[in-house]
Design a protein around this motif. Structure first.
Motif, PDB file in Angstrom:
ATOM      1  N   LYS A 295     -66.661 -52.352  20.521  1.00 17.92           N
ATOM      2  CA  LYS A 295     -65.865 -51.315  21.551  1.00 17.92           C
ATOM      3  C   LYS A 295     -66.872 -50.505  22.291  1.00 17.92           C
ATOM      4  N   LEU A 296     -67.780 -49.803  21.352  1.00 15.13           N
ATOM      5  CA  LEU A 296     -68.900 -48.892  22.054  1.00 15.13           C
ATOM      6  C   LEU A 296     -69.684 -49.577  22.899  1.00 15.13           C
ATOM      7  N   ILE A 297     -70.235 -50.829  22.732  1.00 13.94           N
ATOM      8  CA  ILE A 297     -70.904 -51.560  23.500  1.00 13.94           C
ATOM      9  C   ILE A 297     -70.162 -51.887  24.914  1.00 13.94           C
ATOM     10  N   GLN A 298     -68.950 -52.025  24.915  1.00 16.19           N
ATOM     11  CA  GLN A 298     -68.108 -52.314  25.961  1.00 16.19           C
ATOM     12  C   GLN A 298     -67.994 -51.022  26.892  1.00 16.19           C
ATOM     13  N   ALA A 299     -67.819 -49.968  26.093  1.00 20.74           N
ATOM     14  CA  ALA A 299     -67.562 -48.669  26.886  1.00 20.74           C
ATOM     15  C   ALA A 299     -68.782 -48.243  27.370  1.00 20.74           C
ATOM     16  N   THR A 300     -70.113 -48.358  27.010  1.00 21.38           N
ATOM     17  CA  THR A 300     -71.154 -47.911  27.504  1.00 21.38           C
ATOM     18  C   THR A 300     -71.489 -48.802  28.605  1.00 21.38           C
ATOM     19  N   ALA A 301     -71.211 -50.133  28.685  1.00 19.08           N
ATOM     20  CA  ALA A 301     -71.592 -51.063  29.711  1.00 19.08           C
ATOM     21  C   ALA A 301     -70.368 -50.590  31.231  1.00 19.08           C
ATOM     22  N   ASP A 302     -69.212 -50.135  30.645  1.00 22.23           N
ATOM     23  CA  ASP A 302     -68.424 -49.569  31.712  1.00 22.23           C
ATOM     24  C   ASP A 302     -68.808 -48.581  32.294  1.00 22.23           C
ATOM     25  N   ILE A 303     -69.392 -47.554  31.425  1.00 20.92           N
ATOM     26  CA  ILE A 303     -69.872 -46.188  32.257  1.00 20.92           C
ATOM     27  C   ILE A 303     -71.185 -46.654  33.137  1.00 20.92           C
ATOM     28  N   GLU A 304     -71.990 -47.532  32.704  1.00 21.27           N
ATOM     29  CA  GLU A 304     -73.064 -47.750  33.717  1.00 21.27           C
ATOM     30  C   GLU A 304     -72.554 -48.620  34.923  1.00 21.27           C
ATOM     31  N   LEU A 305     -71.629 -49.255  34.700  1.00 26.04           N
ATOM     32  CA  LEU A 305     -71.218 -49.966  35.831  1.00 26.04           C
ATOM     33  C   LEU A 305     -70.624 -49.056  36.963  1.00 26.04           C
ATOM     34  N   ASN A 306     -69.769 -48.048  36.121  1.00 25.65           N
ATOM     35  CA  ASN A 306     -68.943 -46.970  37.130  1.00 25.65           C
ATOM     36  C   ASN A 306     -70.099 -46.166  37.792  1.00 25.65           C
ATOM     37  N   GLU A 307     -71.276 -45.632  37.221  1.00 27.89           N
ATOM     38  CA  GLU A 307     -72.439 -45.230  37.821  1.00 27.89           C
ATOM     39  C   GLU A 307     -73.221 -45.867  38.966  1.00 27.89           C
ATOM     40  N   ILE A 308     -73.230 -47.078  38.782  1.00 32.95           N
ATOM     41  CA  ILE A 308     -73.712 -47.883  39.698  1.00 32.95           C
ATOM     42  C   ILE A 308     -72.749 -48.016  40.972  1.00 32.95           C
ATOM     43  N   ASP A 309     -71.345 -48.336  40.971  1.00 39.99           N
ATOM     44  CA  ASP A 309     -70.446 -48.030  41.762  1.00 39.99           C
ATOM     45  C   ASP A 309     -70.537 -46.719  42.643  1.00 39.99           C
ATOM     46  N   ASN A 310     -70.559 -45.647  41.795  1.00 45.99           N
ATOM     47  CA  ASN A 310     -70.450 -44.439  42.354  1.00 45.99           C
ATOM     48  C   ASN A 310     -71.749 -44.149  43.166  1.00 45.99           C
ATOM     49  N   MET A 311     -72.703 -44.823  42.978  1.00 47.12           N
ATOM     50  CA  MET A 311     -74.167 -44.494  43.791  1.00 47.12           C
ATOM     51  C   MET A 311     -74.436 -45.357  44.780  1.00 47.12           C
ATOM     52  N   PHE A 312     -73.954 -46.817  44.649  1.00 43.75           N
ATOM     53  CA  PHE A 312     -74.116 -47.779  45.569  1.00 43.75           C
ATOM     54  C   PHE A 312     -72.733 -48.385  46.389  1.00 43.75           C
ATOM     55  N   GLY A 313     -71.900 -47.902  45.699  1.00 42.89           N
ATOM     56  CA  GLY A 313     -70.452 -48.651  46.261  1.00 42.89           C
ATOM     57  C   GLY A 313     -70.188 -49.588  45.269  1.00 42.89           C
TER      58      GLY A 313
END
Length: 343
Positions: A295-313
């Motif tokens: 669960k922690l690994i998945q949550a970390t991956a979701d955070i990283e993907l959100n950061e990419i979306d916020n920066m690049f769309g």
């Protein structure tokens, strides 16, 4: 640079666990004449090589050293499989000390009298960088004199002794898992003997009188004969992605083994077989990833993907829809693959 293909260089036959055979194989892994020794010796010789005009010899040694990395992986995985499942009990996630099915024995009692206890105490039923009596592998085994003829002579002796030892280990066990790996390594050791013998011949060294290859008659082993009949003892791979290896200038002509075969260095690498990751061992307290960690690994991956979306769309879906696909979906020609050995 080195690249890893997630395949084992040779298939490992399935059989029952055999921790005693696993310990014998430790000599072929971490012993003085084992695969860790050949890997390190040839890589250090190639790294320290001098003389641009002698590049074919460096490429030959480097190619063999690179193959030895895969041999370390193969024999280490084989040891792990021979241990994995012993004594036919791998516990339950809810109770790692649950009574095993085989006679109600203690889960790891086999470690006390049948094998190398460190396979269970230290390695969680896995291979270790030691020999068959538990001595740690030592860098002092590595021979790198800086003299090409001396190094080639020493390498020929190393391959000859390694093959002799593997033939002895083969005679110690009838376990199919152990014998499938031993047979492959026996044949490949012969190929490496041929390589170093041929290299010495090109330098005018009459190695056959000075240092004859031991006649092991390994062809009497059916698994070995099958591979010899395929000519595997007369192939050498470059493991070179750039196509710049000049090892083929040496590894060619009639085989020094005098078996009527011709040496072939035209292939980049063998085809290999898929790697299978072993199951968890609960009685060894080696469960792999628990649910909370997943669960922690998945949550970390979701955070990283959100950061990419916020920066690049949002990342666009690159797959064309049915409407976007052209009428003529003729498949382009596949790129040429590097040559691979045929089974």
């Amino acid at each position: 640079m080195y690249f890893h293909v997630q395949n084992l260089i040779h298939d490992i036959a399935q059989d029952e666990p055999d921790p005693a055979a696993a310990n014998a194989l430790q000599e072929g892994l971490g012993g003085q004449f084992g695969e860790m020794r050949t890997m390190m010796q040839y890589l250090f010789q190639s790294m320290n090589f001098r003389g641009p005009a002698a590049k074919p010899y460096r490429d030959l040694i480097q190619g063999i050293g690179t193959e030895e990395i895969s041999h370390v992986e193969l024999i280490g995985t084989t040891i792990s499989r021979l241990l994995d499942g012993s004594p036919r009990y791998n516990g339950k996630p809810t109770d790692p000390l649950d009574t095993p099915g085989a006679g109600g024995a203690t889960p790891l009692n086999i470690a006390l009298d049948t094998s190398n206890i460190h396979h269970y105490l230290v390695g969680a039923q896995g291979a270790l960088p030691v020999d068959a009596v538990g001595n740690p592998w030592s860098g002092s085994y590595v021979y790198n004199s800086g003299n090409l003829v001396l190094d080639l002579l020493y390498n020929l002796m190393l391959e000859s002794t390694g093959r002799l030892q593997k033939c002895r280990i083969y005679e110690m066990t009838d376990n199919k898992t152990a014998r499938s790996t031993l047979s492959y390594l026996i044949v490949r050791d012969q190929a490496h003997e041929n390589a170093y013998a041929k290299a010495l011949e090109t330098l005018g060294v009459d190695w056959n009188k000075l240092l004859p290859i031991p006649k092991t008659n390994a062809e009497k082993f059916p698994e070995v004969k099958k591979l010899v009949d395929l000519g595997l003892q007369s192939k050498q791979y470059t493991f070179d992605l750039t196509g710049l290896s000049e090892a083929g200038k040496i590894f060619r002509g009639m085989s020094p083994s005098k078996d009527g075969t011709t040496l072939d260095a035209s292939e980049q690498a063998p085809e290999g077989v898929p790697i299978v990751i072993a199951e968890e061992r609960f009685e060894e307290f080696a469960p792999g990833l628990d649910p909370e960690l997943l669960k922690l690994i998945q949550a970390t991956a979701d955070i990283e993907l959100n950061e990419i979306d916020n920066m690049f769309g949002p990342v666009a879906d690159t797959k064309p829809s049915a409407a976007e696909k052209p009428a003529d979906t003729k498949k382009p020609a596949a790129p040429k693959k590097a040559a691979a050995s045929k089974k």
